[in-house]
Write an enzyme that holds these catalytic residues in place. Sequence first.
Site, PDB file in Angstrom:
ATOM      1  N   ASN A 224       0.870  -1.178   0.000  1.00  0.00           N
ATOM      2  CA  ASN A 224       0.000   0.000   0.000  1.00  0.00           C
ATOM      3  C   ASN A 224       0.907   1.229   0.000  1.00  0.00           C
ATOM      4  O   ASN A 224       1.482   1.580   1.025  1.00  0.00           O
ATOM      5  CB  ASN A 224      -0.899  -0.027   1.250  1.00  0.00           C
ATOM      6  CG  ASN A 224      -1.765   1.215   1.345  1.00  0.00           C
ATOM      7  OD1 ASN A 224      -1.801   2.032   0.412  1.00  0.00           O
ATOM      8  ND2 ASN A 224      -2.460   1.373   2.457  1.00  0.00           N
ATOM      9  N   TRP A 225       1.010   1.854  -1.158  1.00  0.00           N
ATOM     10  CA  TRP A 225       1.926   3.001  -1.276  1.00  0.00           C
ATOM     11  C   TRP A 225       1.355   4.290  -0.687  1.00  0.00           C
ATOM     12  O   TRP A 225       2.042   5.310  -0.646  1.00  0.00           O
ATOM     13  CB  TRP A 225       2.290   3.227  -2.760  1.00  0.00           C
ATOM     14  CG  TRP A 225       3.220   2.202  -3.314  1.00  0.00           C
ATOM     15  CD1 TRP A 225       3.876   1.218  -2.627  1.00  0.00           C
ATOM     16  CD2 TRP A 225       3.616   2.060  -4.690  1.00  0.00           C
ATOM     17  NE1 TRP A 225       4.653   0.476  -3.484  1.00  0.00           N
ATOM     18  CE2 TRP A 225       4.510   0.969  -4.762  1.00  0.00           C
ATOM     19  CE3 TRP A 225       3.303   2.746  -5.873  1.00  0.00           C
ATOM     20  CZ2 TRP A 225       5.091   0.545  -5.953  1.00  0.00           C
ATOM     21  CZ3 TRP A 225       3.876   2.330  -7.065  1.00  0.00           C
ATOM     22  CH2 TRP A 225       4.762   1.245  -7.096  1.00  0.00           C
ATOM     23  N   LYS A 226       0.108   4.254  -0.308  1.00  0.00           N
ATOM     24  CA  LYS A 226      -0.540   5.453   0.263  1.00  0.00           C
ATOM     25  C   LYS A 226      -0.280   6.658  -0.667  1.00  0.00           C
ATOM     26  O   LYS A 226      -0.248   6.479  -1.874  1.00  0.00           O
ATOM     27  CB  LYS A 226      -0.057   5.685   1.700  1.00  0.00           C
ATOM     28  CG  LYS A 226      -0.226   4.413   2.547  1.00  0.00           C
ATOM     29  CD  LYS A 226      -0.046   4.618   4.022  1.00  0.00           C
ATOM     30  CE  LYS A 226      -0.247   3.290   4.740  1.00  0.00           C
ATOM     31  NZ  LYS A 226      -0.184   3.392   6.184  1.00  0.00           N
TER      32      LYS A 226
ATOM     33  N   HIS B 231      -9.657   1.229   5.041  1.00  0.00           N
ATOM     34  CA  HIS B 231      -8.359   1.453   5.699  1.00  0.00           C
ATOM     35  C   HIS B 231      -8.552   2.438   6.860  1.00  0.00           C
ATOM     36  O   HIS B 231      -9.357   3.365   6.753  1.00  0.00           O
ATOM     37  CB  HIS B 231      -7.343   1.997   4.687  1.00  0.00           C
ATOM     38  CG  HIS B 231      -5.947   1.964   5.222  1.00  0.00           C
ATOM     39  ND1 HIS B 231      -5.465   2.916   6.093  1.00  0.00           N
ATOM     40  CD2 HIS B 231      -4.932   1.080   5.039  1.00  0.00           C
ATOM     41  CE1 HIS B 231      -4.216   2.620   6.412  1.00  0.00           C
ATOM     42  NE2 HIS B 231      -3.870   1.508   5.795  1.00  0.00           N
TER      43      HIS B 231
ATOM     44  N   GLU C 249      -6.883   4.865   7.794  1.00  0.00           N
ATOM     45  CA  GLU C 249      -6.673   6.271   7.431  1.00  0.00           C
ATOM     46  C   GLU C 249      -7.931   6.841   6.769  1.00  0.00           C
ATOM     47  O   GLU C 249      -8.264   8.011   6.944  1.00  0.00           O
ATOM     48  CB  GLU C 249      -5.433   6.395   6.531  1.00  0.00           C
ATOM     49  CG  GLU C 249      -4.162   6.248   7.366  1.00  0.00           C
ATOM     50  CD  GLU C 249      -2.994   5.613   6.640  1.00  0.00           C
ATOM     51  OE1 GLU C 249      -2.974   5.588   5.399  1.00  0.00           O
ATOM     52  OE2 GLU C 249      -2.084   5.117   7.342  1.00  0.00           O
TER      53      GLU C 249
ATOM     54  N   GLU D 101      -5.463  -4.741  10.700  1.00  0.00           N
ATOM     55  CA  GLU D 101      -4.443  -3.695  10.856  1.00  0.00           C
ATOM     56  C   GLU D 101      -4.723  -2.920  12.140  1.00  0.00           C
ATOM     57  O   GLU D 101      -5.536  -1.984  12.137  1.00  0.00           O
ATOM     58  CB  GLU D 101      -4.491  -2.726   9.667  1.00  0.00           C
ATOM     59  CG  GLU D 101      -4.088  -3.331   8.351  1.00  0.00           C
ATOM     60  CD  GLU D 101      -3.479  -2.285   7.427  1.00  0.00           C
ATOM     61  OE1 GLU D 101      -2.341  -2.489   6.978  1.00  0.00           O
ATOM     62  OE2 GLU D 101      -4.108  -1.248   7.165  1.00  0.00           O
TER      63      GLU D 101
ATOM     64  N   GLY E 121       2.450   2.553  10.823  1.00  0.00           N
ATOM     65  CA  GLY E 121       3.403   3.660  10.684  1.00  0.00           C
ATOM     66  C   GLY E 121       4.118   4.015  11.972  1.00  0.00           C
ATOM     67  O   GLY E 121       4.767   5.048  12.069  1.00  0.00           O
TER      68      GLY E 121
ATOM     69  N   SER F  28       3.407  -1.896  10.437  1.00  0.00           N
ATOM     70  CA  SER F  28       4.858  -1.930  10.691  1.00  0.00           C
ATOM     71  C   SER F  28       5.503  -3.267  10.319  1.00  0.00           C
ATOM     72  O   SER F  28       6.410  -3.743  11.014  1.00  0.00           O
ATOM     73  CB  SER F  28       5.169  -1.567  12.151  1.00  0.00           C
ATOM     74  OG  SER F  28       4.788  -0.235  12.402  1.00  0.00           O
TER      75      SER F  28
ATOM     76  N   GLY G 215       2.904  -0.944   4.378  1.00  0.00           N
ATOM     77  CA  GLY G 215       2.961   0.473   4.012  1.00  0.00           C
ATOM     78  C   GLY G 215       4.400   0.884   3.757  1.00  0.00           C
ATOM     79  O   GLY G 215       4.970   0.604   2.692  1.00  0.00           O
ATOM     80  N   GLY G 216       5.016   1.519   4.752  1.00  0.00           N
ATOM     81  CA  GLY G 216       6.354   2.102   4.611  1.00  0.00           C
ATOM     82  C   GLY G 216       7.382   1.192   3.950  1.00  0.00           C
ATOM     83  O   GLY G 216       8.094   1.611   3.028  1.00  0.00           O
TER      84      GLY G 216
END
Length: 249
Positions: free
Chosen positions: A7-9, A92, A94, A164, A170, A210, A231-232
């Site tokens: 997930n590149w957000k 999600h 977010e 999640e 994050g 994470s 993510g990251g």
Amino acid sequence: MKYFVANWKMHKTYIEAFEFLEHFKNVPIGLNECVIIAPSFTLLWPISKSMGELKIKLSAQNMYCEDKGAYTGETSPIHLKDCNVEFVIIGHSERRNLFHEDDELISKKLKKAFEYNITPIFCIGETLEQRKNNLTFDVISKQLSIGLSKLTESEIYKIIFAYEPVWAIGTGINATPNQAEEVHEFIKSFLQKNFFKNEDINVKILYGGSVTPNNIKDLMSISKIDGVLVGGASLIPDSFERIIKFNRE
Ligand code: 13P
């Protein structure tokens, strides 16, 4: 099948996205691995046209619950189909927390995705405060009950669930394998009890929060985990490659 979802957000320019894909031209993907990237909307079309021999599949990070109309700024499943998108991330945290998406809206989005044969990656999870107050299972139950309320049994079976925990996203603090396992087991039994009364169903449940090349092996060792939503660490080609290859090193 094990799922590895990037997930590149709201990251990566066109050039950066293509550097990533170039890297993955040399990364073999096993028959029992499903690698999915979820770039920003603007990248879906150019990436879909350039996949070539790559075995990577495309996901959107969101979509709206209507086909078309006066919904300025929204993206419909029709647009996603234009770009050969096979998956869509729905719910999600977010989207829930920053953009106030509630369970009702999420349930409409899930239903709409199935109308277009797009497989939802349905995210659920509790905040730190909810966990501290022993509300994790209540929160997850509510997200599942309302989120899935419009779906048929066979649609629910096709969903890729993603646990999640919001406190792990994050933050660099991943859930321990035990914590993840406990919730994965709960999700499985909740679905079994409430939606699949007649048959023993094996739903797909990913873990997200994470995930890195350093903790992937431990996380993937838990019994009911079908993959990860990253993510990251998915932004750096080398680290996402190491995550996919966690078992080969
Ligand atoms: P991080 O891997 O950066 O914690 O993000 C997880 C996530 O939100 C994936 O959807």
